[in-house]
Design a protein around this motif. Structure first.
Motif, PDB file in Angstrom:
ATOM      1  N   ALA A 123       9.390 -65.288  50.261  1.00 19.77           N
ATOM      2  CA  ALA A 123       9.006 -66.566  49.653  1.00 19.77           C
ATOM      3  C   ALA A 123      10.122 -67.592  49.784  1.00 19.77           C
ATOM      4  O   ALA A 123       9.881 -68.769  50.083  1.00 19.77           O
ATOM      5  CB  ALA A 123       8.621 -66.359  48.192  1.00 19.77           C
ATOM      6  N   GLU A 124      11.349 -67.163  49.570  1.00 17.68           N
ATOM      7  CA  GLU A 124      12.503 -68.062  49.662  1.00 17.68           C
ATOM      8  C   GLU A 124      12.655 -68.643  51.060  1.00 17.68           C
ATOM      9  O   GLU A 124      12.807 -69.861  51.232  1.00 17.68           O
ATOM     10  CB  GLU A 124      13.770 -67.293  49.283  1.00 17.68           C
ATOM     11  CG  GLU A 124      15.057 -68.075  49.477  1.00 17.68           C
ATOM     12  CD  GLU A 124      16.288 -67.189  49.367  1.00 17.68           C
ATOM     13  OE1 GLU A 124      17.385 -67.691  49.707  1.00 17.68           O
ATOM     14  OE2 GLU A 124      16.166 -66.016  48.964  1.00 17.68           O
ATOM     15  N   LEU A 125      12.590 -67.766  52.078  1.00 18.04           N
ATOM     16  CA  LEU A 125      12.803 -68.238  53.443  1.00 18.04           C
ATOM     17  C   LEU A 125      11.615 -69.050  53.950  1.00 18.04           C
ATOM     18  O   LEU A 125      11.788 -70.006  54.711  1.00 18.04           O
ATOM     19  CB  LEU A 125      13.071 -67.052  54.370  1.00 18.04           C
ATOM     20  CG  LEU A 125      13.799 -67.388  55.682  1.00 18.04           C
ATOM     21  CD1 LEU A 125      15.096 -68.135  55.405  1.00 18.04           C
ATOM     22  CD2 LEU A 125      14.087 -66.134  56.480  1.00 18.04           C
ATOM     23  N   ILE A 126      10.411 -68.693  53.536  1.00 20.32           N
ATOM     24  CA  ILE A 126       9.232 -69.480  53.906  1.00 20.32           C
ATOM     25  C   ILE A 126       9.360 -70.899  53.342  1.00 20.32           C
ATOM     26  O   ILE A 126       9.064 -71.886  54.020  1.00 20.32           O
ATOM     27  CB  ILE A 126       7.935 -68.812  53.407  1.00 20.32           C
ATOM     28  CG1 ILE A 126       7.646 -67.548  54.225  1.00 20.32           C
ATOM     29  CG2 ILE A 126       6.751 -69.779  53.478  1.00 20.32           C
ATOM     30  CD1 ILE A 126       6.548 -66.677  53.645  1.00 20.32           C
ATOM     31  N   ALA A 127       9.823 -71.008  52.094  1.00 18.87           N
ATOM     32  CA  ALA A 127       9.981 -72.321  51.465  1.00 18.87           C
ATOM     33  C   ALA A 127      11.032 -73.160  52.193  1.00 18.87           C
ATOM     34  O   ALA A 127      10.838 -74.359  52.432  1.00 18.87           O
ATOM     35  CB  ALA A 127      10.362 -72.152  49.997  1.00 18.87           C
ATOM     36  N   VAL A 128      12.146 -72.537  52.572  1.00 15.84           N
ATOM     37  CA  VAL A 128      13.186 -73.251  53.317  1.00 15.84           C
ATOM     38  C   VAL A 128      12.652 -73.695  54.667  1.00 15.84           C
ATOM     39  O   VAL A 128      12.868 -74.831  55.110  1.00 15.84           O
ATOM     40  CB  VAL A 128      14.431 -72.350  53.494  1.00 15.84           C
ATOM     41  CG1 VAL A 128      15.434 -73.008  54.450  1.00 15.84           C
ATOM     42  CG2 VAL A 128      15.085 -72.079  52.147  1.00 15.84           C
ATOM     43  N   ASN A 129      11.949 -72.795  55.342  1.00 15.23           N
ATOM     44  CA  ASN A 129      11.376 -73.093  56.654  1.00 15.23           C
ATOM     45  C   ASN A 129      10.410 -74.282  56.565  1.00 15.23           C
ATOM     46  O   ASN A 129      10.456 -75.203  57.390  1.00 15.23           O
ATOM     47  CB  ASN A 129      10.652 -71.859  57.179  1.00 15.23           C
ATOM     48  CG  ASN A 129      10.140 -72.023  58.583  1.00 15.23           C
ATOM     49  OD1 ASN A 129      10.843 -71.789  59.557  1.00 15.23           O
ATOM     50  ND2 ASN A 129       8.886 -72.444  58.702  1.00 15.23           N
ATOM     51  N   ARG A 130       9.544 -74.266  55.575  1.00 18.91           N
ATOM     52  CA  ARG A 130       8.577 -75.352  55.412  1.00 18.91           C
ATOM     53  C   ARG A 130       9.278 -76.662  55.076  1.00 18.91           C
ATOM     54  O   ARG A 130       8.849 -77.740  55.522  1.00 18.91           O
ATOM     55  CB  ARG A 130       7.559 -74.989  54.329  1.00 18.91           C
ATOM     56  CG  ARG A 130       6.571 -73.926  54.786  1.00 18.91           C
ATOM     57  CD  ARG A 130       5.588 -73.566  53.696  1.00 18.91           C
ATOM     58  NE  ARG A 130       4.534 -72.696  54.203  1.00 18.91           N
ATOM     59  CZ  ARG A 130       3.586 -72.165  53.457  1.00 18.91           C
ATOM     60  NH1 ARG A 130       3.549 -72.400  52.135  1.00 18.91           N
ATOM     61  NH2 ARG A 130       2.658 -71.382  53.991  1.00 18.91           N
ATOM     62  N   GLY A 131      10.343 -76.582  54.286  1.00 23.23           N
ATOM     63  CA  GLY A 131      11.103 -77.789  53.984  1.00 23.23           C
ATOM     64  C   GLY A 131      11.706 -78.392  55.241  1.00 23.23           C
ATOM     65  O   GLY A 131      11.669 -79.620  55.431  1.00 23.23           O
ATOM     66  N   ASN A 132      12.247 -77.544  56.110  1.00 22.41           N
ATOM     67  CA  ASN A 132      12.786 -78.021  57.386  1.00 22.41           C
ATOM     68  C   ASN A 132      11.690 -78.677  58.224  1.00 22.41           C
ATOM     69  O   ASN A 132      11.886 -79.736  58.821  1.00 22.41           O
ATOM     70  CB  ASN A 132      13.391 -76.855  58.175  1.00 22.41           C
ATOM     71  CG  ASN A 132      14.643 -76.290  57.534  1.00 22.41           C
ATOM     72  OD1 ASN A 132      15.250 -76.913  56.675  1.00 22.41           O
ATOM     73  ND2 ASN A 132      15.028 -75.085  57.938  1.00 22.41           N
ATOM     74  N   TYR A 133      10.538 -78.009  58.280  1.00 26.23           N
ATOM     75  CA  TYR A 133       9.407 -78.506  59.073  1.00 26.23           C
ATOM     76  C   TYR A 133       8.952 -79.875  58.568  1.00 26.23           C
ATOM     77  O   TYR A 133       8.739 -80.802  59.355  1.00 26.23           O
ATOM     78  CB  TYR A 133       8.261 -77.491  58.981  1.00 26.23           C
ATOM     79  CG  TYR A 133       7.033 -77.842  59.791  1.00 26.23           C
ATOM     80  CD1 TYR A 133       6.854 -77.332  61.073  1.00 26.23           C
ATOM     81  CD2 TYR A 133       6.033 -78.657  59.269  1.00 26.23           C
ATOM     82  CE1 TYR A 133       5.726 -77.627  61.818  1.00 26.23           C
ATOM     83  CE2 TYR A 133       4.904 -78.972  59.997  1.00 26.23           C
ATOM     84  CZ  TYR A 133       4.748 -78.446  61.274  1.00 26.23           C
ATOM     85  OH  TYR A 133       3.624 -78.762  62.000  1.00 26.23           O
ATOM     86  N   ASP A 134       8.843 -79.999  57.251  1.00 23.98           N
ATOM     87  CA  ASP A 134       8.345 -81.249  56.674  1.00 23.98           C
ATOM     88  C   ASP A 134       9.306 -82.412  56.899  1.00 23.98           C
ATOM     89  O   ASP A 134       8.880 -83.572  57.009  1.00 23.98           O
ATOM     90  CB  ASP A 134       8.082 -81.064  55.178  1.00 23.98           C
ATOM     91  CG  ASP A 134       6.918 -80.119  54.908  1.00 23.98           C
ATOM     92  OD1 ASP A 134       6.127 -79.873  55.839  1.00 23.98           O
ATOM     93  OD2 ASP A 134       6.807 -79.616  53.768  1.00 23.98           O
ATOM     94  N   LYS A 135      10.612 -82.130  56.986  1.00 21.97           N
ATOM     95  CA  LYS A 135      11.586 -83.178  57.264  1.00 21.97           C
ATOM     96  C   LYS A 135      11.519 -83.625  58.726  1.00 21.97           C
ATOM     97  O   LYS A 135      11.680 -84.810  59.037  1.00 21.97           O
ATOM     98  CB  LYS A 135      12.996 -82.679  56.945  1.00 21.97           C
ATOM     99  CG  LYS A 135      13.275 -82.512  55.461  1.00 21.97           C
ATOM    100  CD  LYS A 135      14.668 -81.934  55.241  1.00 21.97           C
ATOM    101  CE  LYS A 135      14.916 -81.672  53.760  1.00 21.97           C
ATOM    102  NZ  LYS A 135      16.247 -81.033  53.539  1.00 21.97           N
TER     103      LYS A 135
END
Length: 215
Positions: free
Chosen positions: A69-81
């Motif tokens: 969950a932690e890494l998925i959230a970081v990954n999605r944050g990168n993607y959204d930026k």
């Protein structure tokens, strides 16, 4: 059977640079977590949602699911930026959609990406003709499972025999064919070496869809 509906994948098809965004986001997330990705792992990402590839790549490293969950959230944050800076519509897309719409071809999107991303994609159009949108939020099982394509067909109200899926990855083609649809493959830089033998058509540009619909 005539083609009366076309179902598009999003990443790598309607948004050709989104696979670049997906990979850049994943590389940064794994690098920052101390698990840098090798070239083979990077090329395995296109066509899959972060929930799928993050878990898979962590298991390879012997990392428990507690980190998912932690890494998925970081990954999605990168993607959204990255998305607003890099997302562009595929060449000739407006022309292709206009011609298909004029021919009364029903259009849909079936993607493993989040609905939030799809809705942001739709804002790039003054008018979009997609009658149905199915995103990862709408399914339990992601590609290569056929669920996303089956739901798209059901919501369009069109038999799979009359639908053409447009995909850029092996897993996407597996999903469409398992849903008993015909499939046009449009490989990109990251997927050109994948197995497209199950596809009914192989094209280099979206504009070529118009000729397929004519046959």
């Amino acid at each position: 059977m005539p083609i009366t509906g076309v179902v598009f994948d999003l990443d790598g098809v309607l948004l050709p640079e989104s696979e670049v965004i997906n990979i850049a986001a994943a590389k940064q997330a794994f690098q920052d977590a101390g698990y840098p990705l090798n070239e083979a792992e990077i090329t395995s990402i296109p066509g899959q949602g972060s929930q799928t590839y993050v878990s898979r790549l962590l298991r390879v490293r012997g990392i428990s699911s507690e980190r998912d969950a932690e890494l998925i959230a970081v990954n999605r944050g990168n993607y959204d930026k990255l998305w607003p800076k890099m997302a562009v519509l595929a060449p000739h897309l407006d022309d292709v959609l206009r011609v298909l719409e004029e021919r009364s071809i029903a259009l849909a999107v079936a993607t493993t990406n989040r609905r939030f991303v799809v809705e942001r994609f739709l804002t790039l159009f003054a008018h979009h003709p997609f009658r149905v949108v199915v995103a990862s939020d709408d399914v339990v099982r992601h590609k290569p499972d056929p669920e996303v394509y089956r739901i798209a067909g059901e919501r369009l109200g069109i038999s799979a025999d009359n639908l053409l899926a447009v995909e850029d990855t092996f897993v996407g083609i597996q999903s469409a064919k398992a849903a008993e649809m015909r499939c046009a493959a449009i490989p990109n830089t990251f997927t050109k070496h994948q197995d497209f033998s199950q596809a009914d058509y192989r094209i280099g540009k979206l504009i070529e869809l118009i000729e397929i619909i004519n046959t």
